[in-house]
Every structure is written in structure tokens, then in C-alpha cells.
Design a protein around this motif. Structure first.
Motif, PDB file in Angstrom:
ATOM      1  N   MET A 164       0.722  -1.068   0.197  1.00  0.00           N
ATOM      2  CA  MET A 164       0.018   0.181   0.007  1.00  0.00           C
ATOM      3  C   MET A 164       1.038   1.186  -0.094  1.00  0.00           C
ATOM      4  SD  MET A 164      -2.895  -1.090   2.773  1.00  0.00           S
ATOM      5  CE  MET A 164      -3.910   0.304   2.193  1.00  0.00           C
ATOM      6  N   THR A 165       0.439   2.212  -0.619  1.00  0.00           N
ATOM      7  CA  THR A 165       1.022   3.341  -0.729  1.00  0.00           C
ATOM      8  C   THR A 165       0.739   4.288   0.279  1.00  0.00           C
ATOM      9  OG1 THR A 165       1.298   3.126  -3.182  1.00  0.00           O
ATOM     10  CG2 THR A 165       1.927   5.010  -2.351  1.00  0.00           C
ATOM     11  N   ALA A 166       1.643   5.219   0.770  1.00  0.00           N
ATOM     12  CA  ALA A 166       1.376   5.994   1.943  1.00  0.00           C
ATOM     13  C   ALA A 166       0.764   7.448   1.284  1.00  0.00           C
ATOM     14  CB  ALA A 166       2.701   6.701   2.713  1.00  0.00           C
ATOM     15  N   SER A 167      -0.284   8.370   2.003  1.00  0.00           N
ATOM     16  CA  SER A 167      -0.810   9.306   1.566  1.00  0.00           C
ATOM     17  C   SER A 167       0.037  10.609   1.588  1.00  0.00           C
ATOM     18  CB  SER A 167      -2.208   9.637   2.251  1.00  0.00           C
ATOM     19  OG  SER A 167      -1.630   9.940   3.783  1.00  0.00           O
ATOM     20  N   MET A 168       1.045  10.530   1.919  1.00  0.00           N
ATOM     21  CA  MET A 168       2.153  11.779   2.082  1.00  0.00           C
ATOM     22  C   MET A 168       3.640  11.412   1.541  1.00  0.00           C
ATOM     23  SD  MET A 168       0.485  14.410   3.622  1.00  0.00           S
ATOM     24  CE  MET A 168       1.562  15.441   4.549  1.00  0.00           C
ATOM     25  N   PRO A 169       4.277  12.425   1.024  1.00  0.00           N
ATOM     26  CA  PRO A 169       5.836  12.069   0.664  1.00  0.00           C
ATOM     27  C   PRO A 169       6.560  11.872   1.944  1.00  0.00           C
ATOM     28  CG  PRO A 169       4.991  14.409   0.276  1.00  0.00           C
ATOM     29  CD  PRO A 169       4.009  13.794   0.791  1.00  0.00           C
ATOM     30  N   SER A 170       7.846  11.530   1.562  1.00  0.00           N
ATOM     31  CA  SER A 170       8.647  11.436   2.784  1.00  0.00           C
ATOM     32  C   SER A 170      10.068  12.358   2.547  1.00  0.00           C
ATOM     33  CB  SER A 170       9.341  10.089   2.742  1.00  0.00           C
ATOM     34  OG  SER A 170       8.345   9.250   3.170  1.00  0.00           O
ATOM     35  N   THR A 171      10.403  12.822   3.463  1.00  0.00           N
ATOM     36  CA  THR A 171      11.713  13.681   3.580  1.00  0.00           C
ATOM     37  C   THR A 171      13.013  12.689   3.510  1.00  0.00           C
ATOM     38  OG1 THR A 171      10.942  15.335   5.385  1.00  0.00           O
ATOM     39  CG2 THR A 171      13.182  15.398   5.111  1.00  0.00           C
ATOM     40  N   TYR A 172      12.968  11.620   4.521  1.00  0.00           N
ATOM     41  CA  TYR A 172      14.128  10.453   4.149  1.00  0.00           C
ATOM     42  C   TYR A 172      13.797   9.595   3.296  1.00  0.00           C
ATOM     43  CZ  TYR A 172      16.567  12.602   8.482  1.00  0.00           C
ATOM     44  OH  TYR A 172      17.164  13.363   9.461  1.00  0.00           O
ATOM     45  N   PRO A 173      14.734   9.493   2.436  1.00  0.00           N
ATOM     46  CA  PRO A 173      14.606   8.169   1.365  1.00  0.00           C
ATOM     47  C   PRO A 173      14.762   6.934   1.901  1.00  0.00           C
ATOM     48  CG  PRO A 173      16.714   9.017   0.871  1.00  0.00           C
ATOM     49  CD  PRO A 173      15.909  10.164   2.003  1.00  0.00           C
ATOM     50  N   PRO A 223       7.990  -0.620   5.571  1.00  0.00           N
ATOM     51  CA  PRO A 223       8.160   0.429   4.472  1.00  0.00           C
ATOM     52  C   PRO A 223       6.664   0.718   3.902  1.00  0.00           C
ATOM     53  CG  PRO A 223       9.888  -1.272   4.367  1.00  0.00           C
ATOM     54  CD  PRO A 223       8.883  -1.824   5.223  1.00  0.00           C
ATOM     55  N   ALA A 224       5.641  -0.416   3.839  1.00  0.00           N
ATOM     56  CA  ALA A 224       4.524  -0.155   3.242  1.00  0.00           C
ATOM     57  C   ALA A 224       3.649   1.003   3.887  1.00  0.00           C
ATOM     58  CB  ALA A 224       3.946  -1.539   3.091  1.00  0.00           C
ATOM     59  N   ASN A 225       2.905   1.558   3.278  1.00  0.00           N
ATOM     60  CA  ASN A 225       2.215   2.616   3.914  1.00  0.00           C
ATOM     61  C   ASN A 225       2.558   3.475   5.071  1.00  0.00           C
ATOM     62  OD1 ASN A 225      -0.653   3.656   3.839  1.00  0.00           O
ATOM     63  ND2 ASN A 225      -1.464   1.997   5.056  1.00  0.00           N
ATOM     64  N   SER A 226       3.606   3.841   4.641  1.00  0.00           N
ATOM     65  CA  SER A 226       4.577   4.699   5.645  1.00  0.00           C
ATOM     66  C   SER A 226       5.308   5.908   4.973  1.00  0.00           C
ATOM     67  CB  SER A 226       5.830   3.792   6.325  1.00  0.00           C
ATOM     68  OG  SER A 226       5.165   2.758   7.012  1.00  0.00           O
ATOM     69  N   SER A 227       5.481   6.903   5.666  1.00  0.00           N
ATOM     70  CA  SER A 227       5.962   8.158   5.319  1.00  0.00           C
ATOM     71  C   SER A 227       6.739   8.710   6.332  1.00  0.00           C
ATOM     72  CB  SER A 227       5.192   9.247   4.430  1.00  0.00           C
ATOM     73  OG  SER A 227       3.950   9.379   5.357  1.00  0.00           O
ATOM     74  N   ASN A 228       7.577   9.907   6.133  1.00  0.00           N
ATOM     75  CA  ASN A 228       8.174  10.484   7.167  1.00  0.00           C
ATOM     76  C   ASN A 228       8.375  11.899   6.658  1.00  0.00           C
ATOM     77  OD1 ASN A 228      11.433  10.929   6.236  1.00  0.00           O
ATOM     78  ND2 ASN A 228      10.564   8.836   5.629  1.00  0.00           N
ATOM     79  N   VAL A 229       8.553  12.689   7.812  1.00  0.00           N
ATOM     80  CA  VAL A 229       8.857  14.344   7.798  1.00  0.00           C
ATOM     81  C   VAL A 229       9.712  14.624   8.844  1.00  0.00           C
ATOM     82  CG1 VAL A 229       6.826  15.080   8.922  1.00  0.00           C
ATOM     83  CG2 VAL A 229       7.825  16.400   7.258  1.00  0.00           C
ATOM     84  N   VAL A 230      10.767  15.622   8.708  1.00  0.00           N
ATOM     85  CA  VAL A 230      11.464  16.245   9.486  1.00  0.00           C
ATOM     86  C   VAL A 230      11.028  17.713   9.940  1.00  0.00           C
ATOM     87  CG1 VAL A 230      13.850  16.923   9.912  1.00  0.00           C
ATOM     88  CG2 VAL A 230      13.671  14.887   8.556  1.00  0.00           C
TER      89      VAL A 230
END
Length: 442
Positions: free
Chosen positions: A1-10, A399-406
Motif C-alpha cells: 500500500m502507498t502512503a498518503s504523504m511524501p517523505s523527507t528521508y528516502p 516500508p509499506a504505507n509509511s512516510s516521514n517528515v523532519v
């Protein structure tokens, strides 16, 4: 599954680590309503802002506990001699570590504690809730009361995504804040984070009301029928979409609850959670700092003055520091004030390492339907509880359905240092996942 938000850390793959094979989740024994019900130390029933009312409630903690009854360590009077004080603190910290090691090795013996304990919760409910809106559930870091979130909530509940939020519940572990005062006579000399996870699950399964309503609730929330609790275990809530926000220790204990009861949760926002593959949960020097922590002051005003002069507290947002002075301190018998969460209780949490290691292992088993949003620190001197590289790996543990922000302005204490920025990030996530274009998720 794809997260709804982009990520800062690749993406970064998980390096090799030593598995623990986490212990099974210890079932609850439901006590019913037969025991004496304590009063609230600081009851609230007031407007929080123009749209929400805040009230305070008590619920029984899960029983039995994972630890046996162990006498609480008593902090000695510290000497004015610096070398003597250092010796006393190191001795105290060593005793805390020794107890924890014996517990981790299963060498303490004794039956699991059956003492009655209570959790305290604040409820922030919309005056006119509508439909199946969001319920936020906030789980604090070690050492802080449930009210520590209120600066973040001031920003969050006045933002456009507040229209999505019907209710917020702010949690308090049994040895924190007002819960610590209620449980004072029964607090243990040993603490296992998994009991906080069990307490959270116990509340969500057996006490959280069926729907968010402006109707007043009793101070002691009612036990739900068994049919409702059993339904929730596999089907979740009929009239709620639950979003958990867990900080540090609270993020780790939240993951234990989510892994074992995924149907209850729609998404989880993790604020630099203490989730590590092996070894201690926190850098060891923090335990010594907790054991040496000053416990009392002549007045709240003097405490606030000294806090502002401290490099540690001076980094906090002023509104959060005021909340800590108002809700994190209690009156004492000398006419002054002292911490609700003692340095000893804080040290007990910092010493407990196995649950943080188990949370690392459990993350890869977390149901992919539960979205994870990691919010991590980016301050140059503090990019996560174990440093930037550890943070970069941790946020991709599932990893699945996860995203991160700093958040560049914050260190590990995101809630305390950057409440406005944190509210902005939570708002953006809620709008992205549950906003007008995504209401099918509710």
C-alpha cells in the motif's frame, strides 16, 4: 500500500539485527465495577476553545501487571557535597538497572501484581460533533502529564482540519501526572512499557464510548458490554476512525497496542518513538540524569524562573513550559511544589529496554492497512534519540504505507519545543488522508 504523504528521508533497508521473539500479549482480567473508585486530583470541565470542551476521567488499568510487586526505591536526601551526591546518584541508578536486568532475565520471581491502578485521561470533545469524524488519541513521552499536548492542540484545533476531528483523548500512564497521584500508594518499584500498551488497549476495547458525543460523561467511565469489546477486537469501531499520536516512550507503547489490535486503528503518527533493534532503549546517561533530578521548589513561580534559566527547559516553547509548571507539579506539605512524576519513576521507564527492542521486531508485522506517519527531529544538535542515521533507518522499518517528515526546529522533544510546527504537520497528514477528497477512509 502507498502512503498518503511524501517523505523527507528516502528508503533505507533494515540492517542485520538479533531477533528477540517478542512475548505474547498478556490478556486482561476484567475486574468489573466492584472496587472503590478514587476521586480526581484536578478535575476539569471547561471550554478549551470556542468549539471544544475539556473534561477529565478515570479508568481502571489493565490487570494483572507484567511485573511482581517490588518496593519503590526511595530517593535519599542529596548531600551538598558534589562528590557525595554523585556517589548517591550513581548508586541509585545502578540499583534501578540491576532490578531491570533481573526482570528482563526472569530472575525476580513473585506473582504478577494485582494491585488496582488507574489511568487518567482528558477528553476534548467538539461541542457539535458530526458524523463519523476522527478521534485522536495522544500518548505522552516519559516524564510529562497528559496536558503537555495542549499547546499543540491549541494550534491543531483551530486549523481547517479541525473540522474532521470530533474528539481527542489525551492519555496518562499510571505513574504520570494526576494518575501518579491517584496511584501513589500502589506504585511499583519496577515498570514495564508493555503494561502501558496493555492499559491503552484495555481502555480502547473496554471503556472508550461507542461514539463521540457532546453528552457529558461520568468521571469514572463505564465498562462496556463484553459483546462490544469482542466486536472491536476484530472489527474495530462502528462510529469512530482512530488516529494515535505517540511521542517517544508513548510511540513505542502505542506500537505494541496497534500490532496486537490493528482493527482499532486507522493510522498512527509516531513522534521520534523509542524503537531500537538491540541494547538500551535510551542513552544510559539519561537514567543518571533522571535519578539526580531536582524534585521540589519553594513555589511555581520559582520553579518557572529556574526552568527558564535551564538550557534543557529553555529550549521549550513558553506555552508548553507553562503547561508543565501548571500540570506537572503538585503542592507539597512544606507549602512548595514538587514533581508529579518523580525522578525515580522516570528512571524506571528509562531503564526498561526489552519493549523498545520488541517494538522494532513487531513493526514489520504491523497490518499494512494502518498507515504510519513518522515525525522526526531535525535540529542540528539532535536528529533523533539515537542520532540521524538510526532515525533514517527506523522510519523505514515498516516500508509499506509509511512516510516521514523532519521538523528542523525540533530535537527529540518535538511536543515541547515545536508545538506549532507539529500541529501543522499533523494537520497536513489528516487533511491528506481524511480530507474532502478522502472521506471514504473515515
Amino acid at each position: 500500500m502507498t502512503a498518503s504523504m511524501p517523505s523527507t528521508y528516502p528508503f533505507e533497508p533494515t540492517p542485520q539485527w538479533t531477533p528477540l521473539n517478542p512475548k505474547p500479549f498478556l490478556p486482561f482480567r476484567i475486574r468489573g465495577e466492584e472496587f472503590e473508585k478514587p476521586s480526581l486530583p484536578s478535575p476539569r470541565n471547561e471550554l478549551f476553545n470556542d468549539d471544544y470542551v475539556v473534561t477529565t476521567h478515570l479508568v481502571p488499568a489493565a490487570s494483572p501487571r507484567l511485573t511482581p510487586d517490588i518496593p519503590l526505591l526511595i530517593a535519599p536526601e542529596f548531600s551538598t557535597d558534589a562528590s557525595e551526591k554523585k556517589r548517591i546518584v550513581q548508586q541509585l541508578a545502578a540499583e534501578v538497572r540491576n532490578r531491570e536486568d533481573l526482570h528482563a532475565q526472569g530472575k525476580l520471581g513473585g506473582e504478577k501484581s494485582e494491585k488496582v491502578l488507574w489511568n487518567c485521561v482528558n477528553r476534548y470533545v467538539k461541542i457539535a460533533p458530526g458524523g463519523k469524524g476522527l478521534t485522536l488519541f495522544l500518548v505522552h513521552a516519559v516524564g510529562f502529564p497528559k496536558e503537555i499536548w495542549e499547546a499543540t492542540l491549541r494550534y491543531l484545533l483551530s486549523s481547517p482540519p479541525a473540522s474532521l476531528i470530533n474528539e481527542v483523548w489525551s492519555w496518562e500512564a499510571v505513574h504520570h501526572g494526576d494518575a501518579a497521584l491517584v496511584n501513589e500508594a500502589n506504585l511499583n518499584g519496577l515498570y514495564d512499557w508493555r503494561d502501558d500498551a496493555r492499559d491503552v488497549a484495555h481502555f480502547l476495547l473496554h471503556y472508550l464510548p461507542e461514539e463521540a458525543s457532546s453528552k457529558a460523561l461520568p468521571i469514572h467511565l463505564h465498562l462496556l458490554p463484553e459483546t462490544v469489546s469482542e466486536y472491536r477486537k476484530t472489527k474495530g469501531f462502528l462510529s469512530r476512525s482512530l488516529v494515535v499520536v505517540g511521542h517517544s516512550f508513548g510511540g513505542s507503547s502505542s506500537i505494541h497496542a496497534v500490532v496486537h489490535f490493528p482493527a482499532l486503528f486507522s493510522s498512527v503518527v509516531l513522534l521520534d518513538p523509542v524503537i531500537v533493534p538491540n541494547g538500551p532503549s535510551y542513552p544510559p546517561h539519561l537514567l543518571v540524569i533522571a535519578a539526580a533530578r531536582r524534585n521540589s521548589w519553594p513555589s511555581r513561580e520559582e520553579a518557572l524562573r529556574l526552568f527558564k534559566a535551564s538550557p534543557f527547559f529553555g529550549a521549550w516553547h513558553p506555552d508548553v513550559l507553562q503547561l508543565y509548571v501548571t500540570y506537572g507539579l503538585r503542592g507539597d506539605s512544606q507549602g512548595g511544589v514538587k514533581l508529579k512524576v518523580s525522578g525515580i519513576q522516570e528512571a524506571l521507564v528509562l531503564a526498561n529496554r526489552v519493549p523498545a527492542n520488541e517494538a522494532w521486531e513487531l513493526l514489520e508485522k504491523l497490518d499494512e492497512r494502518v498507515e504510519l506517519r513518522w515525525v522526526v527531529p531535525g535540529k542540528p544538535t539532535d536528529k533523533g534519540i539515537w542520532g540521524e542515521q538510526a532515525t533514517r533507518v527506523r522510519v523505514w522499518r515498516r516500508p509499506a504505507n509509511s512516510s516521514n517528515v523532519v521538523i528542523p526546529s525540533a530535537g527529540h522533544l518535538i511536543v515541547q519545543e515545536s508545538p506549532e510546527e507539529l500541529a501543522r504537520e499533523i494537520s497536513a497528514f489528516l487533511e491528506s488522508k481524511y480530507g474532502l477528497r478522502s472521506r471514504a477512509h473515515l
